[in-house]
Write a protein that holds these residues in place. Structure first.
Motif, mmCIF file in Angstrom:
data_model
loop_
_atom_site.group_PDB
_atom_site.id
_atom_site.type_symbol
_atom_site.label_atom_id
_atom_site.label_comp_id
_atom_site.label_asym_id
_atom_site.label_seq_id
_atom_site.Cartn_x
_atom_site.Cartn_y
_atom_site.Cartn_z
ATOM 1 N N LEU A 69 0.824 -1.201 0.000
ATOM 2 C CA LEU A 69 0.000 0.000 0.000
ATOM 3 C C LEU A 69 0.864 1.259 0.000
ATOM 4 C CD1 LEU A 69 -2.870 -0.959 2.465
ATOM 5 C CD2 LEU A 69 -2.961 -0.806 -0.021
ATOM 6 N N ILE A 70 2.025 1.200 0.628
ATOM 7 C CA ILE A 70 2.942 2.341 0.624
ATOM 8 C C ILE A 70 3.534 2.526 -0.761
ATOM 9 C CG2 ILE A 70 5.131 3.196 1.517
ATOM 10 C CD1 ILE A 70 4.437 1.838 4.153
ATOM 11 N N GLY A 71 3.920 1.451 -1.373
ATOM 12 C CA GLY A 71 4.483 1.522 -2.711
ATOM 13 C C GLY A 71 5.052 0.175 -3.104
ATOM 14 N N PRO A 72 4.948 -0.174 -4.365
ATOM 15 C CA PRO A 72 5.413 -1.496 -4.782
ATOM 16 C C PRO A 72 6.926 -1.663 -4.659
ATOM 17 C CG PRO A 72 4.829 -0.173 -6.679
ATOM 18 C CD PRO A 72 4.395 0.591 -5.470
ATOM 19 N N ARG A 73 7.682 -0.587 -4.850
ATOM 20 C CA ARG A 73 9.138 -0.699 -4.742
ATOM 21 C C ARG A 73 9.572 -0.950 -3.298
ATOM 22 N NH1 ARG A 73 8.288 2.953 -8.900
ATOM 23 N NH2 ARG A 73 9.278 2.308 -10.850
ATOM 24 N N VAL A 74 8.878 -0.315 -2.354
ATOM 25 C CA VAL A 74 9.179 -0.546 -0.936
ATOM 26 C C VAL A 74 8.839 -1.986 -0.568
ATOM 27 C CG1 VAL A 74 8.562 0.121 1.415
ATOM 28 C CG2 VAL A 74 8.818 1.866 -0.331
ATOM 29 N N ALA A 75 7.680 -2.452 -1.010
ATOM 30 C CA ALA A 75 7.281 -3.828 -0.720
ATOM 31 C C ALA A 75 8.235 -4.824 -1.358
ATOM 32 C CB ALA A 75 5.858 -4.079 -1.213
ATOM 33 N N GLY B 215 12.979 -5.162 -13.133
ATOM 34 C CA GLY B 215 11.601 -5.138 -12.673
ATOM 35 C C GLY B 215 11.384 -4.120 -11.571
ATOM 36 N N PHE B 216 12.357 -3.968 -10.693
ATOM 37 C CA PHE B 216 12.280 -2.971 -9.629
ATOM 38 C C PHE B 216 12.191 -1.565 -10.203
ATOM 39 C CE2 PHE B 216 14.156 -0.107 -6.496
ATOM 40 C CZ PHE B 216 13.486 -0.460 -5.345
ATOM 41 N N LEU C 118 8.927 -2.228 -13.815
ATOM 42 C CA LEU C 118 7.642 -2.897 -13.569
ATOM 43 C C LEU C 118 7.586 -3.445 -12.135
ATOM 44 C CD1 LEU C 118 7.401 -4.935 -16.889
ATOM 45 C CD2 LEU C 118 6.159 -2.852 -16.333
ATOM 46 N N PRO C 119 7.495 -2.569 -11.136
ATOM 47 C CA PRO C 119 7.572 -3.060 -9.753
ATOM 48 C C PRO C 119 6.384 -3.915 -9.323
ATOM 49 C CG PRO C 119 7.078 -0.718 -9.792
ATOM 50 C CD PRO C 119 7.399 -1.118 -11.201
ATOM 51 N N TRP C 120 5.162 -3.565 -9.728
ATOM 52 C CA TRP C 120 4.008 -4.385 -9.345
ATOM 53 C C TRP C 120 4.109 -5.784 -9.945
ATOM 54 C CZ3 TRP C 120 1.135 -3.460 -5.429
ATOM 55 C CH2 TRP C 120 0.806 -2.170 -5.048
ATOM 56 N N THR C 121 4.487 -5.851 -11.215
ATOM 57 C CA THR C 121 4.577 -7.143 -11.890
ATOM 58 C C THR C 121 5.645 -8.016 -11.253
ATOM 59 O OG1 THR C 121 3.909 -6.039 -13.921
ATOM 60 C CG2 THR C 121 4.831 -8.242 -14.138
#
Length: 92
Positions: free
Chosen positions: A10-16, A40-41, A44-47
């Motif tokens: 929820l904060i951000g895909p790169r942090v997760a 990918g980081f 395309l971080p979500w993918t």
């Protein structure tokens, strides 16, 4: 662990993705080398995050997992499209 990953997403895909890569072996088992997760980081971080979580050793990603990977790809592409459209309408 799953709720923590969800809260980081929820904060951000790169942090997760950074937390998943640092504290679990999900990214290491999903990818053979380090260049694909780095790309990918950046792009395309979500993918990358969803593929890492959907991958199972020995089985790869099942059909249900590919559905989530496709939705994550759609989220990545739509975020680029929205930002591009925003810049075009502002004249930047």
């Amino acid at each position: 662990m799953g709720c923590f990953i969800f809260l980081m997403a929820l904060i951000g895909p790169r942090v997760a993705l950074a937390f998943v890569w640092a504290f679990t072996t999900y990214v290491d088992r999903a990818f053979d080398n380090w260049i694909v997760p780095i790309l990918g980081f950046v792009f395309l971080p979500w993918t990358t995050l969803v593929y890492s979580l959907a991958y199972t050793p020995g089985g790869g990603v099942n059909a249900f997992g590919w559905l989530f990977v496709a939705m994550a790809l759609l989220a990545d592409v739509s975020s680029y499209a929205v930002s591009n459209r925003r810049y075009q309408t502002q004249g930047i």
